[in-house]
Write a protein that holds these residues in place. Structure first.
Motif, PDB file in Angstrom:
ATOM      1  N   PRO A 325      83.955  52.598  67.846  1.00  0.00           N
ATOM      2  CA  PRO A 325      84.806  53.005  69.310  1.00  0.00           C
ATOM      3  C   PRO A 325      84.025  54.475  69.926  1.00  0.00           C
ATOM      4  O   PRO A 325      83.758  54.909  69.069  1.00  0.00           O
ATOM      5  CB  PRO A 325      86.262  53.063  68.604  1.00  0.00           C
ATOM      6  CG  PRO A 325      86.070  52.632  67.668  1.00  0.00           C
ATOM      7  CD  PRO A 325      84.039  52.376  66.637  1.00  0.00           C
ATOM      8  N   GLY A 326      84.400  53.966  70.878  1.00  0.00           N
ATOM      9  CA  GLY A 326      83.030  54.722  71.717  1.00  0.00           C
ATOM     10  C   GLY A 326      81.525  54.937  72.179  1.00  0.00           C
ATOM     11  O   GLY A 326      81.269  55.534  72.737  1.00  0.00           O
ATOM     12  N   ASP A 327      81.112  54.076  71.389  1.00  0.00           N
ATOM     13  CA  ASP A 327      79.881  54.471  71.472  1.00  0.00           C
ATOM     14  C   ASP A 327      79.622  53.444  72.492  1.00  0.00           C
ATOM     15  O   ASP A 327      80.009  52.364  73.404  1.00  0.00           O
ATOM     16  CB  ASP A 327      79.089  54.380  70.149  1.00  0.00           C
ATOM     17  CG  ASP A 327      78.927  54.650  69.615  1.00  0.00           C
ATOM     18  OD1 ASP A 327      79.256  56.314  69.508  1.00  0.00           O
ATOM     19  OD2 ASP A 327      78.001  54.545  68.385  1.00  0.00           O
ATOM     20  N   ASP A 328      78.324  53.487  73.434  1.00  0.00           N
ATOM     21  CA  ASP A 328      78.124  52.521  74.095  1.00  0.00           C
ATOM     22  C   ASP A 328      76.496  51.889  73.691  1.00  0.00           C
ATOM     23  O   ASP A 328      75.375  52.754  74.371  1.00  0.00           O
ATOM     24  CB  ASP A 328      77.858  53.423  75.330  1.00  0.00           C
ATOM     25  CG  ASP A 328      77.475  52.651  76.869  1.00  0.00           C
ATOM     26  OD1 ASP A 328      77.377  51.290  76.629  1.00  0.00           O
ATOM     27  OD2 ASP A 328      77.436  53.217  77.747  1.00  0.00           O
TER      28      ASP A 328
END
Length: 560
Positions: A325-328
């Motif tokens: 979560p939150g990683d691109d």
């Protein structure tokens, strides 16, 4: 709610009053309290031996003995950094690793002293752990109060660990106290590590896997640690039972070697509940759970810390998982920088559009990567464009966002103008029952591009049956027309590095050449237009080399 400690030093100190078993090795056992006390003695010694005006680095050239985690803990308390030195390196390469990381102190053992003979290591003091001189040196520091140096900040370097590459000297990745502590906390939460767990460390501690994924979560949870000097497939279960181990990590082909041991009626008689690692593959993970009753979790995290993928419930077979979560995270074409197409699958899960779907995994968001030690060129190769982190690993992504590992960027093959990933072919070949381990790699084509070659290590007592292998390949619905190996090298055991990863450079160097008189049967091939495999003889080799010579491409074969 109390916040989690930000430094490894705090985690070490937190165990000072804990008298439960903390560290076991062979017939020795230390409580957590004794581990902290021993680390404090070594930290006090470090403060006297390391000059604050130079990088406070020490090299550790040890097998997995108690001294290794004691020096890691000591360095954390003292605000110093440990460079893990690989004992399979030799001569000038070994000296280069020690000097490149600015080690002023080298901790080793008598078994490794011959490696240092004749090396020029100016300014490096060597401590040999299993000697009276070492005991005498430590004696005045025993009983030193455990304390955290002002230098032991969250941002302080704690690890310098070498990452291997296909070209050039190994690079020393930096890991801070904050990153290692955070990794430990993350794995504790993810796997529910408990204080009564026992982490079995059988992978070499000079490698990031053993320290980051095994030792660090044990330290963060207050769990026990059991050490194995070096990995042993035959010694694995006896150790697990003796130590009451509940968790272990693996890298490379360790799982295949465990599966190749003779099955026993008591294979499930142990407390082990989880294995965490990479490169086991879905087929062998299922075999492992069926036989030993232990779930293997295949994870992905670049050893430099630049990108990670979390496996979650519902992850499809063959997939590693989704981005945290939150990683691109994106799969990009290295040439254009554009995002690759979503993977399309045919019958049996066959990847239909590998050419368009396979690319390099890139972290376009905030990356925990902390750089390489004194290697600006390597830093620039890893972090470029918009500050994105390029992992050097090939992946493809399905429409639901699940990511599938396809190998190292160096493991890509180009066959008849089609890009293939070695890991995809390996996963298919691993289904063949006689196989204990498999590696797929490129060998040159006489005209252009590559041909597919596979090295197969067979289970004990099994001989290579070319007809059965051909029949197996024909039955695999997801084996593309360009994926079937043209050459097969049959070995009793794949060559591996010290971290149990396949030594692909060795295999590529051997190529399709026969291994010598009387050993031509080690190599099999399928001539163009043929479906059956047959022995690759010296005469066949001469004919194939002649094709390269006719086209002026003999140079791509290298020395033979």
């Amino acid at each position: 709610m109390t916040s989690e400690p930000e430094t490894v030093a705090e985690l070490v100190l937190a165990r000072e009053r804990d008298h439960r078993p903390g560290l076991r090795f062979e017939d020795r056992e230390l409580s957590h309290h004794q581990v902290t006390a021993a680390a404090a003695a070594r930290a006090a010694l470090l403060r006297d031996l390391l000059d604050a005006r130079t990088p406070r680095h020490l090299g550790v050239l040890l097998d997995n003995t108690p001294e290794y985690p004691l020096w890691l803990s000591a360095a954390a308390l003292a605000g110093a950094a440990v460079a893990g030195i690989n004992p399979t390196r030799r001569g000038a390469e070994l000296a280069r690793d020690i000097l490149h990381t600015d080690c002023r102190l080298l901790v080793t053992e008598r078994a490794h002293l011959p490696l240092l003979t004749g090396l020029d290591l100016p300014g490096v003091r060597v401590l040999v752990t299993d000697t009276p001189a070492y005991d005498e040196l430590l004696a005045p520091y025993r009983g030193a109060a455990p304390e955290i140096s002002p230098d032991a900040t969250p941002a302080a370097r704690l690890l310098l660990y070498f990452t291997s590459g296909s070209t050039g000297a190994p690079k020393a990745a930096v890991c801070s106290q904050r990153r290692l502590a955070a990794a430990g906390h993350s794995l504790v939460r993810h796997f529910g590590v408990r204080p009564d767990d026992v982490h079995y460390v059988c992978m070499p501690m000079f490698h990031g896997n053993a320290v980051i994924a095994d030792w660090a979560p044990a330290l963060a949870a207050g769990a026990g640690v059991a050490l194995r000097r070096r990995f042993s497939a035959s010694g694995f279960l006896p150790d697990v039972r003796r130590f009451g181990a509940t968790y272990f990590t693996y890298v490379g082909r360790a799982v295949q070697y465990l599966l190749a041991t003779p099955a026993r009626a008591d294979d499930r008689a142990h407390a082990l509940r989880l294995g965490f690692g990479t490169e086991a593959g879905a087929v062998d993970a299922r075999r492992f759970e069926e036989r030993f009753g232990v779930r293997l979790v295949e994870g992905y995290g670049s050893s430099e810390g630049g990108a990670a993928i979390q496996r979650s419930p519902g992850t499809p077979d063959g997939a590693v998982g989704r981005a945290a979560p939150g990683d691109d995270l994106a799969v990009l074409d290295p040439g254009t920088g554009k995002e690759c197409a979503a993977a399309e699958f045919g019958p049996g899960g066959r990847l239909l559009n590998g050419d368009a779907a396979i690319g390099e995994l890139v972290n376009r968001g905030r990356s925990p990567f902390e750089g390489y030690w004194r290697n600006a060129a390597a830093d620039a190769e890893r972090v470029r464009d918009h500050g994105w982190y390029w992992t050097g690993d090939l992946f493809y992504r399905d429409a639901a966002g699940y990511l599938y590992f396809a190998g190292r960027a160096d493991d890509r093959l180009r066959v008849d103008s089609e890009n293939l990933a070695a890991a995809v072919i390996e996963a298919i070949l691993a289904r063949w029952e006689p196989v204990a381990a498999v590696a797929v790699y490129a060998v040159p084509d006489p005209v252009a591009g590559d041909q597919v070659m596979a090295a197969l290590a067979l289970r004990d007592g099994v001989s290579f049956d070319p007809h059965a292998f051909s029949e197996f390949l024909l039955a695999q619905g997801d084996l593309g027309t360009k994926m079937a190996p043209r050459f097969v090298r049959v070995l009793s055991r794949l060559p591996v590095t010290a971290t149990h990863k396949v030594a692909r450079g060795v295999l590529r160097g051997e190529g399709f050449r026969c291994t010598g008189p009387g050993e031509a049967g080690d190599v099999w091939w399928r001539p163009r237009g043929g479906e059956a495999y047959r022995e690759f003889t010296a005469g066949d080799e001469a004919g194939v080399v002649g094709e390269f010579r006719e086209r002026g491409r003999e140079g791509v074969l290298g020395e033979g």
